[in-house]
Scaffold this motif. Structure first.
Motif, mmCIF file in Angstrom:
data_model
loop_
_atom_site.group_PDB
_atom_site.id
_atom_site.type_symbol
_atom_site.label_atom_id
_atom_site.label_comp_id
_atom_site.label_asym_id
_atom_site.label_seq_id
_atom_site.Cartn_x
_atom_site.Cartn_y
_atom_site.Cartn_z
ATOM 1 N N GLU A 260 0.826 -1.202 0.000
ATOM 2 C CA GLU A 260 0.000 0.000 0.000
ATOM 3 C C GLU A 260 0.863 1.256 0.000
ATOM 4 N N SER A 261 1.960 1.237 0.765
ATOM 5 C CA SER A 261 2.883 2.377 0.765
ATOM 6 C C SER A 261 3.522 2.565 -0.601
ATOM 7 N N LEU A 262 3.797 1.456 -1.289
ATOM 8 C CA LEU A 262 4.374 1.522 -2.624
ATOM 9 C C LEU A 262 3.388 2.176 -3.591
ATOM 10 N N LYS A 263 2.117 1.820 -3.482
ATOM 11 C CA LYS A 263 1.101 2.438 -4.325
ATOM 12 C C LYS A 263 0.978 3.931 -4.023
ATOM 13 N N GLU A 264 1.043 4.296 -2.747
ATOM 14 C CA GLU A 264 0.975 5.713 -2.383
ATOM 15 C C GLU A 264 2.157 6.484 -2.951
ATOM 16 N N LEU A 265 3.285 5.824 -3.049
ATOM 17 C CA LEU A 265 4.471 6.465 -3.618
ATOM 18 C C LEU A 265 4.289 6.758 -5.104
ATOM 19 N N LEU A 266 3.654 5.834 -5.815
ATOM 20 C CA LEU A 266 3.564 5.930 -7.280
ATOM 21 C C LEU A 266 2.311 6.612 -7.783
ATOM 22 N N ILE A 267 1.275 6.707 -6.949
ATOM 23 C CA ILE A 267 0.015 7.301 -7.384
ATOM 24 C C ILE A 267 -0.262 8.514 -6.517
ATOM 25 N N SER A 268 -0.547 9.655 -7.156
ATOM 26 C CA SER A 268 -0.733 10.892 -6.412
ATOM 27 C C SER A 268 -2.180 11.339 -6.475
ATOM 28 N N GLY A 269 -2.554 12.231 -5.568
ATOM 29 C CA GLY A 269 -3.880 12.826 -5.570
ATOM 30 C C GLY A 269 -4.910 11.981 -4.856
ATOM 31 N N LYS A 270 -5.932 12.656 -4.341
ATOM 32 C CA LYS A 270 -6.989 11.944 -3.627
ATOM 33 C C LYS A 270 -7.758 11.012 -4.555
ATOM 34 N N SER A 271 -7.882 11.403 -5.823
ATOM 35 C CA SER A 271 -8.613 10.564 -6.765
ATOM 36 C C SER A 271 -7.792 9.368 -7.216
ATOM 37 N N ARG A 272 -6.502 9.373 -6.877
ATOM 38 C CA ARG A 272 -5.590 8.291 -7.268
ATOM 39 C C ARG A 272 -5.683 8.024 -8.774
ATOM 40 N N SER A 273 -5.661 9.115 -9.545
ATOM 41 C CA SER A 273 -5.791 8.992 -10.992
ATOM 42 C C SER A 273 -4.549 9.440 -11.740
ATOM 43 N N ASN A 274 -3.524 9.873 -11.032
ATOM 44 C CA ASN A 274 -2.300 10.343 -11.680
ATOM 45 C C ASN A 274 -1.092 9.611 -11.109
ATOM 46 N N ILE A 275 -0.083 9.454 -11.958
ATOM 47 C CA ILE A 275 1.182 8.875 -11.518
ATOM 48 C C ILE A 275 2.035 9.983 -10.923
ATOM 49 N N SER A 276 2.610 9.728 -9.757
ATOM 50 C CA SER A 276 3.282 10.780 -9.009
ATOM 51 C C SER A 276 4.633 11.197 -9.597
ATOM 52 N N PRO A 277 5.588 10.281 -9.868
ATOM 53 C CA PRO A 277 6.906 10.744 -10.307
ATOM 54 C C PRO A 277 6.882 11.241 -11.741
ATOM 55 N N THR A 278 7.760 12.186 -12.025
ATOM 56 C CA THR A 278 7.980 12.644 -13.397
ATOM 57 C C THR A 278 9.205 11.912 -13.941
ATOM 58 N N PRO A 279 9.026 11.095 -14.980
ATOM 59 C CA PRO A 279 10.151 10.302 -15.483
ATOM 60 C C PRO A 279 10.808 10.955 -16.697
ATOM 61 N N PHE A 280 12.093 10.717 -16.841
ATOM 62 C CA PHE A 280 12.766 11.053 -18.091
ATOM 63 C C PHE A 280 14.012 10.189 -18.229
ATOM 64 N N LEU A 281 14.425 9.997 -19.470
ATOM 65 C CA LEU A 281 15.631 9.236 -19.769
ATOM 66 C C LEU A 281 16.769 10.211 -19.994
ATOM 67 N N LEU A 282 17.885 9.928 -19.358
ATOM 68 C CA LEU A 282 19.054 10.800 -19.430
ATOM 69 C C LEU A 282 20.181 10.047 -20.126
ATOM 70 N N PHE A 283 20.761 10.690 -21.164
ATOM 71 C CA PHE A 283 21.811 10.075 -21.962
ATOM 72 C C PHE A 283 23.083 10.916 -21.869
ATOM 73 N N SER A 284 24.212 10.251 -21.714
ATOM 74 C CA SER A 284 25.503 10.914 -21.695
ATOM 75 C C SER A 284 26.168 10.720 -23.047
ATOM 76 N N THR A 285 26.423 11.822 -23.753
ATOM 77 C CA THR A 285 27.019 11.755 -25.092
ATOM 78 C C THR A 285 28.472 12.190 -25.047
ATOM 79 N N GLU A 286 29.230 11.703 -25.986
ATOM 80 C CA GLU A 286 30.645 12.065 -26.078
ATOM 81 C C GLU A 286 30.803 13.316 -26.923
ATOM 82 N N ARG A 287 31.893 14.021 -26.702
ATOM 83 C CA ARG A 287 32.181 15.221 -27.487
ATOM 84 C C ARG A 287 32.346 14.854 -28.964
ATOM 85 N N GLY A 288 31.725 15.662 -29.802
ATOM 86 C CA GLY A 288 31.820 15.421 -31.239
ATOM 87 C C GLY A 288 30.649 14.649 -31.810
ATOM 88 N N THR A 289 29.776 14.144 -30.945
ATOM 89 C CA THR A 289 28.621 13.379 -31.431
ATOM 90 C C THR A 289 27.343 14.212 -31.427
#
Length: 544
Positions: A239-268
């Protein structure tokens, strides 16, 4: 006008797109392409057939009864990514190693977790040396949380856009708006064939605000969907895990904002779209916002919050190359209260510019040097910490312009904003000192000995305002003979009341008779606007 029209149309199209998305969600339509066979109405009917471009995952829950929560990825807070990279850069100590608490902040369980720890160290080194041009970001187009209603098994699905960046090994970062308050969640397992290694443990406590997972490079830049199962061994933690991932009283939104981060080399860089390449002024504005958040006292008045938008004001003036010299001179030499509003639409390519005459630019330089010394002393006296001092040093570097020459352009703009910010900080702490002194002095106007000016901080509603309080002053104290500062009407009125038995007339009151404006500097999009809210701050009192 043409540029404004194009900008307005773009904003209108964006708002219409968001409205359409909202209508789709409100009618139970998932944000997955319509051709996807796994979606019918509001339920995923099959949890193991996700389309031909999805990476396989044998760890998915095999169930027929599931419910989903989803949203489009977006972040309304200004400087959201820049703030995260600032956090990363601050994870690096003087010895080029991660500082204490770094692992906890990013959900890394132990020091022996070499891969996650080494990746975080690499990111911290890149960001600490302002090497963000070597970092690329990819936002998922949609995020879905699938919950098995019978077993409680959870699975996160990320719908990724087509991008050549997927050929690189990404870091998946889940950013929460605030640290988790539901207690410790030890050893949460994230499992997916898109991760490397496939199963990664995450430990969450009250200090954790990010989850860092290391991903696997894909074969070719194809449209792809990642599916990650999330589970904990303890049934009590589900239940705590669900509270972590789902936000709002309506429990209709995902709480964390995700993004993928890439490390590129110089010249690319030519192979990838560098979404993090931003103007120096944008970095300055974000650092300015963080500085204000760190240096200003976090007071929470008991009075209800007030909305500045409801106040009358003069038409806003754009701060730029065409700004009136008289206006700029007045603002540089004014110590009037200033409020800063950082809008969520601050552009990564924001380029504010000023063109000050030489004499006025020297005045700006001199005043800035003086106020920097003053605020550094305030930071030491108020014990605001080393991080605040470093932020101020960074702001000084970003706002410096050459001596003995007119440096028209962004450097003057940044120096002007820094001056107004530091004047505001100094003004805020001066008010705090006066309030403390008034409470300790029985003869102060606040204690009622004479009609005079006292401080009155009011709480502002919008959290993007900084500071979050404004001092509007007020008048306090008795009106009685002899009057020191009044008009003839008040003198005659008081004389009449004193000489008349059972007079029903209103006695003279201690009231404001003159006001200063409140200056609001608003930064949004590519513009900086100055709005003067007239007759806000009381500056003179009389018995009337």
């Amino acid at each position: 006008m043409l540029v404004f029209g194009i900008y307005f149309c773009g904003v209108l199209m964006l708002c219409w797109t968001q409205l359409c998305v909202a209508l789709q969600v409100s009618h139970g339509r998932q944000l997955i392409p319509a051709h996807d066979p796994t979606v019918t109405g509001n339920t995923l009917q099959s949890s193991h057939t996700m389309g031909s471009t999805e990476t396989g995952d044998s760890a998915e829950p095999k169930t027929s009864l599931t419910s989903t929560v989803s949203h489009l990825v977006g972040q309304s807070a200004p400087c959201f990514l820049d703030d995260i990279f600032a956090v990363m850069s601050e994870r690096l100590g003087d010895d080029d190693e991660l500082t204490n608490g770094s692992l906890t902040l990013f959900g890394i369980c132990t020091v022996s977790d070499n891969l996650s720890g080494s990746v975080l160290l690499e990111l911290a080194k890149k960001t600490s040396r302002n090497q963000r041009n070597g970092l690329e970001v990819l936002h998922p187009a949609g995020v879905f949380l699938v919950e098995d209603e019978e077993t409680g098994a959870l699975a996160l699905t990320f719908d990724l856009p087509q991008s050549p960046l997927l050929e690189l090994s990404p870091v998946l970062l889940l950013a929460f708006e605030s640290p988790f308050t539901g207690g410790n969640l030890d050893k949460i397992a994230f499992t997916s064939q898109s991760l490397q290694p496939n199963t990664q443990a995450v430990c969450i406590s009250g200090e954790t605000q990010y989850i860092l997972l290391t991903g696997k490079a894909s074969e070719g830049h194809i449209h792809q969907r990642w599916r990650i199962s999330v589970e904990t061994k303890s049934p009590d933690m589900k239940e705590s895990l669900k509270e972590l991932l789902i936000s709002g009283k309506s429990r209709s939104n995902i709480s964390p904002t995700p993004f993928l981060l890439f490390s590129t080399e110089r010249g690319t860089e030519s192979r990838y779209t560098n979404v993090l390449r931003s103007s120096q002024t944008f970095s300055f504005l974000c650092e300015l916002k963080r500085f204000l958040g760190d240096v200003l006292p976090q007071d929470h008045p008991e009075s209800p919050a007030l909305n500045l938008d409801s106040l009358q004001s003069l038409p806003p003036l754009k701060l730029g190359l065409a700004s009136s010299v008289n206006l700029l001179e007045g603002l540089i030499n004014s110590s009037a209260s200033t409020i800063f509003y950082f809008h969520s639409s601050i552009s990564h390519m924001h380029h504010g510019q000023l063109a000050l005459p030489f004499a006025l630019s020297e005045e700006l330089r001199w005043r800035l040097e003086q106020i920097v010394v003053q605020i550094m002393e305030v930071i030491r006296e108020e014990d605001r910490g080393l991080r605040v001092m470093k932020r101020l040093e960074r702001l000084k570097e970003l706002s410096a312009f050459p001596k003995l020459e007119v440096a028209a352009g962004e450097s003057q703009y940044r120096a002007f904003l820094l001056l107004k910010v530091l004047q505001t900080v100094g003004h805020t702490y001066e008010i705090r000192r006066r309030l403390r002194a008034n409470r300790a002095d029985p003869d102060s106007p606040e204690m009622g000995s004479n009609c005079g000016l006292i401080d009155l901080p009011v709480h502002l509603e919008k959290y993007l305002y900084a500071p979050t309080t404004a001092n509007i002053n007020n008048c306090h104290g008795p009106c009685k003979f002899p009057f020191y500062n009044t008009n003839n009407h008040a003198i005659l009125l008081q004389s009449h009341i004193d000489s008349t038995t059972n007079s029903q007339e209103r006695r003279p009151c201690c009231v404001p008779v003159a006001y200063d404006p409140l200056c609001v500097i608003s930064v949004h999009g590519s513009d900086t606007l100055i709005s003067l809210k007239q007759d806000i701050v009381a500056k003179e009192c009389q018995c009337r």
